[in-house]
Design an enzyme around this catalytic site. Structure first.
Site, PDB file in Angstrom:
ATOM      1  N   GLY A 171       0.820  -1.209   0.000  1.00 15.72           N
ATOM      2  CA  GLY A 171       0.000   0.000   0.000  1.00 15.72           C
ATOM      3  C   GLY A 171       0.848   1.250   0.000  1.00 15.72           C
ATOM      4  CB  ALA A 407      21.999   7.236 -30.245  1.00 11.55           C
TER       5      ALA A 407
HETATM    6  C1  HXC Z   1      -2.995  -2.512  11.205  1.00 18.83           C
HETATM    7  C2  HXC Z   1      -1.795  -4.340  10.572  1.00 18.83           C
HETATM    8  C3  HXC Z   1      -1.824  -3.931   9.227  1.00 18.83           C
HETATM    9  C4  HXC Z   1      -2.493  -2.707   8.929  1.00 18.83           C
HETATM   10  C5  HXC Z   1      -0.673  -5.731   9.325  1.00 18.83           C
HETATM   11  N1  HXC Z   1      -1.079  -5.467  10.577  1.00 18.83           N
HETATM   12  N2  HXC Z   1      -1.131  -4.806   8.466  1.00 18.83           N
HETATM   13  N3  HXC Z   1      -2.360  -3.634  11.553  1.00 18.83           N
HETATM   14  N4  HXC Z   1      -3.048  -2.036   9.950  1.00 18.83           N
HETATM   15  N5  HXC Z   1      -2.513  -2.216   7.694  1.00 18.83           N
HETATM   16  C6  HXC Z   1      -0.774  -6.216  11.779  1.00 18.83           C
HETATM   17  C7  HXC Z   1      -1.430  -7.578  11.808  1.00 18.83           C
HETATM   18  O1  HXC Z   1      -2.731  -7.474  12.318  1.00 18.83           O
HETATM   19  C8  HXC Z   1      -0.496  -8.338  12.738  1.00 18.83           C
HETATM   20  O2  HXC Z   1      -0.798  -7.987  14.077  1.00 18.83           O
HETATM   21  C9  HXC Z   1       0.850  -7.756  12.431  1.00 18.83           C
HETATM   22  O3  HXC Z   1       0.612  -6.490  11.790  1.00 18.83           O
HETATM   23  C10 HXC Z   1       1.646  -8.619  11.471  1.00 18.83           C
HETATM   24  O4  HXC Z   1       0.840  -8.908  10.327  1.00 18.83           O
HETATM   25  P1  HXC Z   1       0.667 -10.389   9.757  1.00 18.83           P
HETATM   26  O5  HXC Z   1      -0.411 -10.316   8.760  1.00 18.83           O
HETATM   27  O6  HXC Z   1       0.548 -11.354  10.892  1.00 18.83           O
HETATM   28  O7  HXC Z   1       2.080 -10.602   9.077  1.00 18.83           O
HETATM   29  P2  HXC Z   1       2.436 -11.288   7.690  1.00 18.83           P
HETATM   30  O8  HXC Z   1       1.729 -12.583   7.564  1.00 18.83           O
HETATM   31  O9  HXC Z   1       3.926 -11.300   7.606  1.00 18.83           O
HETATM   32  O10 HXC Z   1       1.858 -10.307   6.561  1.00 18.83           O
HETATM   33  C11 HXC Z   1       2.320  -8.996   6.421  1.00 18.83           C
HETATM   34  C12 HXC Z   1       1.468  -8.207   5.432  1.00 18.83           C
HETATM   35  C13 HXC Z   1      -0.034  -8.349   5.789  1.00 18.83           C
HETATM   36  C14 HXC Z   1       1.740  -8.736   4.005  1.00 18.83           C
HETATM   37  C15 HXC Z   1       1.937  -6.748   5.479  1.00 18.83           C
HETATM   38  O11 HXC Z   1      -0.209  -8.064   7.169  1.00 18.83           O
HETATM   39  C16 HXC Z   1      -0.912  -7.443   4.994  1.00 18.83           C
HETATM   40  O12 HXC Z   1      -1.213  -7.707   3.839  1.00 18.83           O
HETATM   41  N6  HXC Z   1      -1.338  -6.344   5.636  1.00 18.83           N
HETATM   42  C17 HXC Z   1      -2.237  -5.397   5.011  1.00 18.83           C
HETATM   43  C18 HXC Z   1      -1.532  -4.567   3.976  1.00 18.83           C
HETATM   44  C19 HXC Z   1      -2.391  -3.487   3.478  1.00 18.83           C
HETATM   45  O13 HXC Z   1      -3.305  -3.739   2.670  1.00 18.83           O
HETATM   46  N7  HXC Z   1      -2.230  -2.295   4.057  1.00 18.83           N
HETATM   47  C20 HXC Z   1      -3.065  -1.121   3.836  1.00 18.83           C
HETATM   48  C21 HXC Z   1      -2.739  -0.588   2.490  1.00 18.83           C
HETATM   49  S1  HXC Z   1      -3.576   0.886   2.131  1.00 18.83           S
HETATM   50  P3  HXC Z   1      -0.589  -8.986  15.305  1.00 18.83           P
HETATM   51  O14 HXC Z   1      -1.076  -8.238  16.461  1.00 18.83           O
HETATM   52  O15 HXC Z   1      -1.374 -10.201  14.970  1.00 18.83           O
HETATM   53  O16 HXC Z   1       0.884  -9.259  15.329  1.00 18.83           O
HETATM   54  C22 HXC Z   1      -2.467   2.051   2.395  1.00 18.83           C
HETATM   55  C23 HXC Z   1      -2.981   3.380   2.019  1.00 18.83           C
HETATM   56  C24 HXC Z   1      -1.925   4.436   1.914  1.00 18.83           C
HETATM   57  O17 HXC Z   1      -1.397   1.841   2.835  1.00 18.83           O
HETATM   58  C25 HXC Z   1      -2.102   5.156   0.642  1.00 18.83           C
HETATM   59  C26 HXC Z   1      -1.143   6.252   0.441  1.00 18.83           C
HETATM   60  C27 HXC Z   1      -0.902   6.501  -1.041  1.00 18.83           C
END
Ligand code: HXC
Length: 511
Positions: A171, A407
């Protein structure tokens, strides 16, 4: 509270901050081949130089019960330290705390570091490992990202900004790195994508793994998003240190000089044999690069992307330079969309940070084909032309063999501000190669014998450096064996170059 209790409270908070998301999450990080944020910072910086800022900051979120869990530092470790004795600012996202995600407080920490780096004129290094916007904080997190992007843009060309991707970057987490000057990735354990495999599956029904979609190999060879890859975290962080050794701290500084023990006037007879007599035979331009630079030390940028163009940092006579070179060993060194954009961005970095450009030319022209034309080779090729023309740093150019057509003009020619333009006796400078030129001039009107004779005549007349030298477009024709000494003398001669373009808000590079 007595003094002892006050000190104990301080120790406790410190300890809490340093243990991040706790032993279990740290263990998970370690078992997947990753260091914690603090371990990375310690490894990156000169030993004992890290000073942490905002260690006690906590998030201010209240939704989804997040207020019950607060960890001092809140998912990012930030501060300043030294690399080879030079000041740098650093932030490292801590994946063990809420997945390294960006809260408002976390963003404010990064903003503070960015602002300090700009004010003090020192590089900013971000070690990224984050799940992106923190879902529990909603638009506050998005605002935090936008504030960081804004600072990234305002810092661009003022201080070097470097991003190392050390884990997941999803993201919004990818866009700050994308705005910085160089992106490093760790092979196998780091990933970058705007939308992950699951979203892609839902929207486009494509099946793609995380690694295929956004792994280091993909970004280093297919997308061109990454500039450097390391086989593990330690190698990657060492490469960041190496890059820092070539670049100045800010746009008002000179690049860091090093005492040169490699003789400046070293001749190398073997260079006379590198360019083959047969103009259609390839050779590796890196053979020339390695022989002419100090101690064969070349830090190549994007080695696996658009390999028909070689770019990177080296030193000559102790002075850092940026090398831009066509690579005859790959696609005959032709200019295409990717190689033009790759080199253009590098030229602009060097120009922004006072790093002289040494350009080695062996280019048959632009790559023909509908793929290139439909893809916009016109505007992408123009990027490189624009970048070289706009650059006011010292520009030293050497034509080793072919310099044909547009070029020739593009590759830091005299006409777009080359300060010293050399050519080898093997150089061929003309509108196009002999075969193509004769085909166009006579369009099948010649017998095979006449055609061969005409090609030979053209080669004699045009496929050499003497016409260009007679017109002063080439300053000097040199023997390959003298290349190092000639370029170093040109670098000394141009050391105090003063040139600035007319004042303007900004130019409009063809994007
Ligand atoms: C809050 C989050 C989170 C998020 C992960 N966590 N992403 N908490 N907000 N966006 C937390 C999980 O709940 C978990 O908490 C810990 O972080 C680790 O995540 P896991 O999923 O257990 O780890 P892993 O399996 O290694 O996967 C990592 C990951 C996945 C690939 C990053 O977590 C994921 O896909 N997250 C979402 C990514 C995403 O879509 N983000 C938002 C994008 S939008 P615990 O407590 O269980 O340890 C964005 C907008 C900005 O960013 C735009 C600006 C241009």
């Amino acid at each position: 509270m007595d003094l002892k209790a006050k000190f104990e409270k301080f120790e406790l908070l410190n300890k809490q901050a340093e243990s991040g998301g706790g032993a279990e999450r740290i263990e998970k990080q370690h078992s997947s081949g990753k260091k914690t944020a603090r371990e990375r910072v310690a490894f990156l910086l000169d030993s004992g130089t890290f000073n942490e800022i905002d260690k006690m900051v906590t998030h201010r979120g209240t939704d989804f019960g997040i207020d019950k869990s607060k960890i001092p530092g809140d998912g990012v470790v930030s501060g300043y330290g030294k690399i080879n004795g030079r000041l740098v600012y650093v932030f490292a996202q801590d994946f063990t705390v809420f997945g390294g995600t960006l809260s408002r407080a976390n963003a404010d920490k990064i903003l503070k570091i960015q602002e300090l780096a700009i004010k003090m004129g020192a590089p900013l290094i971000g070690l990224n490992d984050s799940g992106g916007a923190r879902i529990q904080e909603g638009v506050e997190s998005l605002a935090g990202y936008a504030d960081i992007f804004y600072n990234n843009v305002l810092s661009s060309g003022v201080i070097p900004q470097i991003s190392a991707i050390m884990g997941a970057c999803a993201g919004g987490a990818v866009y700050s790195p994308a705005l910085t000057d160089f992106i490093f990735m760790v092979e196998k354990t780091s990933h970058m994508f705007v939308t992950g495999p699951e979203v892609i599956k839902t929207v486009t029904h494509e099946d793609v793994t995380k690694e295929e979609l956004g792994g280091a190999t993909t970004h280093a060879s297919k997308s061109g998003v990454a500039h450097f890859t390391g086989s593990d975290e330690e190698q990657t962080l060492m490469m960041v240190r190496e890059l820092i050794s070539f670049i100045p701290s800010n746009n008002m500084d000179e690049p860091p000089l090093k005492i040169c023990t490699d003789p400046e006037n070293r001749t190398d007879i073997s260079l006379n044999q590198v360019v083959p007599v047969d103009p259609n035979k390839p050779y590796d331009i890196k053979d020339i690069i390695h022989k002419i630079i100090d101690d064969e030390h070349f830090l190549e940028v994007q080695p696996h992307y658009a390999a028909n163009m070689v770019i990177g940092f080296a030193r000559m006579g102790g002075k850092p330079i940026g090398i831009v070179a066509n690579q005859p060993a790959y696609l005959a060194g032709v200019l295409d969309i990717n190689s033009s954009a790759k080199a253009a961005r590098f030229v602009r970095f060097c120009d922004a940070f006072n790093i002289p450009l040494v350009t080695l030319v062996d280019v048959p022209g632009f790559l023909p084909g509908t793929g290139q034309e439909f893809g916009g080779i016109i505007k992408h090729g123009a990027k490189l032309l624009y970048a070289f023309a706009e650059a006011t740093v010292a520009k030293i150019t050497l034509i080793t063999r072919k310099a044909y057509g547009g070029a020739y003009d593009v590759m830091s020619s005299k006409h777009i501000g080359g300060d010293v333009n050399f050519a080898y006796p093997t150089a061929e400078i003309a509108v196009m190669g002999p075969e193509g030129a004769i085909n166009i001039l006579h369009r099948g009107k010649l017998s095979e014998e006449e055609r061969i004779a005409a090609v030979e005549e053209y080669r004699e007349k045009f496929a050499n450096p003497y016409r260009a030298a007679a017109l002063g477009y080439i300053d000097e024709i040199i023997l390959p064996q003298d290349t190092r000494s000639k370029i170093i003398q040109a670098l000394h001669m141009t050391h105090n170059k003063r040139k600035s373009n007319l004042p303007r808000k900004h130019g409009n590079i063809p994007l």
